[in-house]
Design a protein around this motif. Structure first.
Motif, PDB file in Angstrom:
ATOM      1  N   LYS B  87       0.846  -1.179   0.000  1.00  0.00           N
ATOM      2  CA  LYS B  87       0.000   0.000   0.000  1.00  0.00           C
ATOM      3  C   LYS B  87       0.887   1.236   0.000  1.00  0.00           C
ATOM      4  N   ASN B  89       1.580   3.483   2.118  1.00  0.00           N
ATOM      5  CA  ASN B  89       2.484   3.677   3.259  1.00  0.00           C
ATOM      6  C   ASN B  89       3.782   2.919   3.034  1.00  0.00           C
ATOM      7  N   ASP B 118      -5.117   4.564  -0.895  1.00  0.00           N
ATOM      8  CA  ASP B 118      -6.389   4.491  -0.161  1.00  0.00           C
ATOM      9  C   ASP B 118      -6.979   5.889   0.049  1.00  0.00           C
ATOM     10  N   ALA B 121      -8.675   7.358   3.107  1.00  0.00           N
ATOM     11  CA  ALA B 121      -8.083   6.588   4.202  1.00  0.00           C
ATOM     12  C   ALA B 121      -9.106   5.689   4.888  1.00  0.00           C
ATOM     13  N   SER B 124      -6.586   3.312   6.579  1.00  0.00           N
ATOM     14  CA  SER B 124      -5.215   3.815   6.543  1.00  0.00           C
ATOM     15  C   SER B 124      -5.064   4.969   7.520  1.00  0.00           C
TER      16      SER B 124
END
Lengths: 204, 646
Positions: B87, B89, B118, B121, B124
């Motif tokens: 992802k 991050n 995402d 979020a 996330s």
């Protein structure tokens, strides 16, 4: 595959995380793809899985692939696994023509229990839902599922009720094929639940 | 159950975007896939893992994203098509490696990085847009606009990667990666993978060694030359297309999720004859000729994209350099506030943006219905805050942490981390967590707080992390804490899985991604080897866990570790029956008259416990309760009882 009376048909499946919202949408989606339709599904997921409000958007088309989100006020069918969540979805996606299938079994949120406000009065809640829908099917899915021995069968009862409304063209063969594919260990139970749902909706 | 490698070329299947990408990777003949789980990207590797043995590929859940991409690069160097997924991050974690592999180049076989963003979020801690990394680090980037493209773009991207010798990125967003749609399947080739690291010192060889990024400026120039060639290739890519009238009133430029939303919005506004859409699939390097020819079709241009105004920026920058014969466009988008550069893109947001530029009336519902909508009492649709599952060990762990911190009385607090237990910011974990940032940040912060006693700081600090997080990014923090005598307690909530993202294995679990026996790395052995005091407790034993926690908090100096170990309830219930039958004795429950202030339904707040306002007592919701037995130990009147199921 038949041409649809309206294209696309927009379905919102509403519930609480953990109820099986994604599974219900997947059963419908797989069945419709087998029948040759374009299906798009958008779902809330992740953190909302844990006790939060969840919904799935299902768009069915005979013509093309649509986006996974339904615009405001554009639901044709709301399949409500929980009454508060059904009303929440109607507020955002309902319209004068929407047809609602609702399971009147509450799932209490921690907020409802903690704040002292309590869960809304069920009769008034259902009156709101009925008032915002062109036609409402109230299907005691959880209660009937418990009688069948597993509260999770409520989902298949609701799918049965949805099919019985005739708003989505799903043949008995197609849905039974999906059940065999997806729940090979519980075919009989799921088919019994499906029939129960059809029977309950047929009475309304 | 249906697997992604279903052998039915030409058939139509319902796949989520991630499965479509994984299928595309199989059709591209990959031999390697590595990833660290993270929503919305996790199913790429998860679905490949299910078929890995059968298809003769290697699939690994790596300890973190950086190891995943470096290991994946090795496969490319040895001549194996390699996929790495994460992802957004995770992208931050691998930036250092990316910044060098664009210079050193890849091996003879392609290397593709799939990044799942995402927006909004949903699952996330932030909603960073990954696309700018392409321009920043000179990496080719594509973005699928629908599910079919999510599959088809993968073999295409491997061909680009190999033809030009560079890593390529496929960026997807939640509403593509995690939505479902129709996929027409292609064929999966039979590839015999043969790995060998060839060591050519000839700079003209396909992969000269040593693999290195020096001389950096020369290699940087070389990457720019590659990008120019790739730009030419992208000009004719079928993933870029224009649909609409030859001379539209408005040109929409879009990519990713914006493609389907834009079509839906134009459709809803019945404006097919007025609006044209340029959909870009190959975003970087920008196919400039195509963009220029489309800009000449209309005066007004509206950018529809999710999160950052990336195309808006690069296209306006490009258009500013046009030759004088080009007419000037009027650009709309984020910079004119027709669209937000935060939150999620939706069909409604696109409709609003379009009607803000063109005068097209739109009313989704009639006035009578809107009156009904407005009349719904707010208390009928009150928000449901997130909570731990009924029977979740984390609820019990935070109960013990809360009580231990309260008994200690020095206003101690928790620094949090990323996982289901992030919910301890709210009522689920009794508001114990006071910081919440990225993976590993809680332990890093605890290291800092734990050194502040020299400035008068006297509060106990507890860093709470998950088991997968511990291996991913906590170990250096613990090493630092022990080495520098920082004063904090590290709590590892060990539920035996990467629960938040779908129960993927990690270095502490028994099996690998491919279901083979793994060498289990003991977290207590690691912590003890570092030199920390370690205690292991069962969070369902509230009394003993609280006592252990209190003794840990009261220890005067040094980093120490409490491992709270119990299997995730969602994993347990797949294997075992419910352990207890829970009951509430209505005679013993005193309700509001009890001095406990409804501890069970106001503070502990497990969703399995509900308040019956008519009887004025607590009840158990038998559909929700997982019968874990913990609440029996919190009721001061002993009204809640657990009976072991024989």
């Amino acid at each position: 595959m038949n041409k649809l009376a309206k294209d696309p048909i927009n379905v919102v499946v509403a519930g609480v995380g953990g109820q099986g919202n994604v599974m219900v949408t997947l059963v419908l989606g797989n069945t419709l793809v087998h029948d040759g339709y374009f299906v798009t599904i958008g779902e809330t997921y992740g953190a909302s899985q844990r006790g939060g409000s969840v919904m799935s958007h299902l768009k069915i088309s005979a013509e093309k692939q649509y986006s996974p989100l339904i615009p405001e006020g554009q639901a044709d069918i709301v399949l409500g696994m929980e009454p508060v969540e059904t009303l929440r979805v109607l507020k955002s996606y309902g319209n004068q023509n929407v047809v609602t299938v609702v399971n009147p079994r509450p799932i209490h949120a921690v907020d409802f229990t903690g704040s002292g406000a309590g869960y809304p009065d069920m009769r008034e809640l259902l009156a709101q839902i009925t008032g915002m829908s062109a036609k409402t099917y109230i299907v005691e899915a959880t209660g009937e599922a418990q009688k069948l021995g597993n509260s999770m069968l409520a989902n298949m009862i609701l799918i049965g009720a949805l099919i019985q409304t005739g708003l989505v063209t799903i043949s008995r063969e197609a849905i039974e094929k999906t059940i065999v594919d997806m729940f090979p260990k519980a075919v009989k139970e799921n088919i019994a639940a499906l029939s129960k749902g059809r029977e309950l909706a047929a009475k309304q | 159950m249906q697997y992604i490698d279903i052998d039915a070329p030409g058939s139509n299947q319902l796949f989520i975007g991630n499965e479509a990408m994984a299928r595309g990777a199989l059709e591209a003949g990959i031999g390697w896939a590595s990833a660290y789980p993270g929503t919305p990207s996790s199913e790429i590797l998860g679905s490949l893992a299910e078929v890995a043995k059968k298809r003769g590929i290697y699939v690994e859940w790596s300890v973190n994203e950086k190891v995943a991409i470096e290991a994946g690069a090795a496969a490319s160097y040895a001549g194996i098509r390699s996929l790495v997924a994460m992802k957004m991050n995770g992208l931050n974690v691998v930036i250092d490696f990316l910044s060098t592999i664009v210079l050193s180049g890849i091996g003879k076989k392609g290397l593709v990085l799939m990044v799942g963003d995402d927006p909004a979020a949903h699952s996330s801690s932030n909603e960073t847009d990954s696309r700018p990394v392409s321009k920043w680090l000179d990496i080719p980037l594509v973005e699928p606009g629908d599910f079919q493209e999510a599959k088809d773009m993968i073999p295409y991207l491997y061909d680009i990667s190999e033809e030009f010798g560079t890593i390529c990125i496929l960026r997807s967003v939640t509403r593509v990666a995690h939505a479902r749609g129709n996929i027409r399947l292609g064929e999966i080739p039979k590839v015999v993978h043969k790995a060998r690291f060839e060591q050519y010192f000839d700079p003209a060889a396909p992969m000269p060694t040593p693999i290195m990024c020096v001389p950096s400026s020369f290699r940087h120039m070389f990457q720019h030359m590659r990008l120019d060639k790739i730009r030419e290739k992208f000009e004719t890519s079928t993933y870029n297309k224009y649909v609409g009238p030859e001379k539209p009133d408005l040109l929409i430029v879009t990519s990713g999720s914006g493609w389907l939303y834009s079509q839906d919005a134009v459709n809803a506004l019945k404006a097919e004859n007025r609006i044209g859409i340029l959909k870009l699939g190959t975003l970087w390097p920008l196919p400039e000729k195509l963009v220029k020819s489309c800009l000449s079709k209309a005066d007004k241009v509206l950018f529809i994209e999710e999160t950052d105004p990336f195309l808006e920026g690069v296209i306006m920058e490009f258009a500013a350099g046009f030759s004088p014969e080009s007419k000037r466009n009027l650009f709309y988008g984020n910079h004119t506030r027709h669209l937000n550069s935060f939150g999620e893109l939706t069909p409604d947001a696109v409709i609003k943006a379009i009607t803000g530029v063109l005068d097209i009336p739109y009313a989704p519902r009639d006035a009578d219905y809107m009156k009904k909508v407005e009349a719904v009492p707010q208390q009928y649709v009150m928000d449901r805050l997130l909570t731990f599952c009924p029977g979740c060990p984390h609820r019990a762990s935070f109960w013990a942490i809360k009580n231990a911190l309260a008994m200690d009385g020095r206003h101690g607090f928790v620094t949090g981390d990323i996982g289901c237990y992030s919910m301890a910011l709210g009522p689920a974990g009794f508001f114990q967590t006071r910081t919440h940032q990225c993976m590993g940040a809680g332990a890093g912060l605890a290291n800092g707080f734990g050194q502040l006693h020299r400035f008068g700081f006297d509060q106990p600090v507890v860093s709470v992390v998950g088991d997968s997080t511990f291996y991913h990014s906590i170990i250096p923090g613990l090493v630092n804490g022990v080495h520098n005598h920082s004063d904090f307690t590290l709590v590892i909530l060990d539920n035996g899985a990467t629960a938040m993202t779908g129960f993927q294995p990690h270095p502490g679990t028994e099996l690998t991604a491919m279901g083979e026996p793994a060498a289990q790395i003991s977290m207590e052995n690691i912590c003890r080897a570092i030199g920390a005091r370690v205690e292991v407790c069962d969070p369902f034993d509230l009394k003993s866990t609280t006592r252990t926690m209190l003794s840990m908090i009261e220890q005067k100096e040094g980093a120490r570790v409490a491992i709270m170990r119990r299997t995730c309830e969602l994993v347990r219930q797949k294997k075992e029956e419910k352990p207890y039958k829970m009951k509430i004795d209505p005679e013993k429950c005193l309700g509001e008259d009890c001095g406990c202030n409804r501890l069970c339904t106001r503070v502990f707040r497990c969703p399995g416990l509900i308040w019956d306002p008519v009887a004025g007592k607590t009840k158990i919701d038998e559909v929700i309760c997982n019968e874990c037995g913990v609440c029996a130990d919190i009721c001061p009147e002993g009204a809640i009882t657990r009976e072991a199921v024989a």
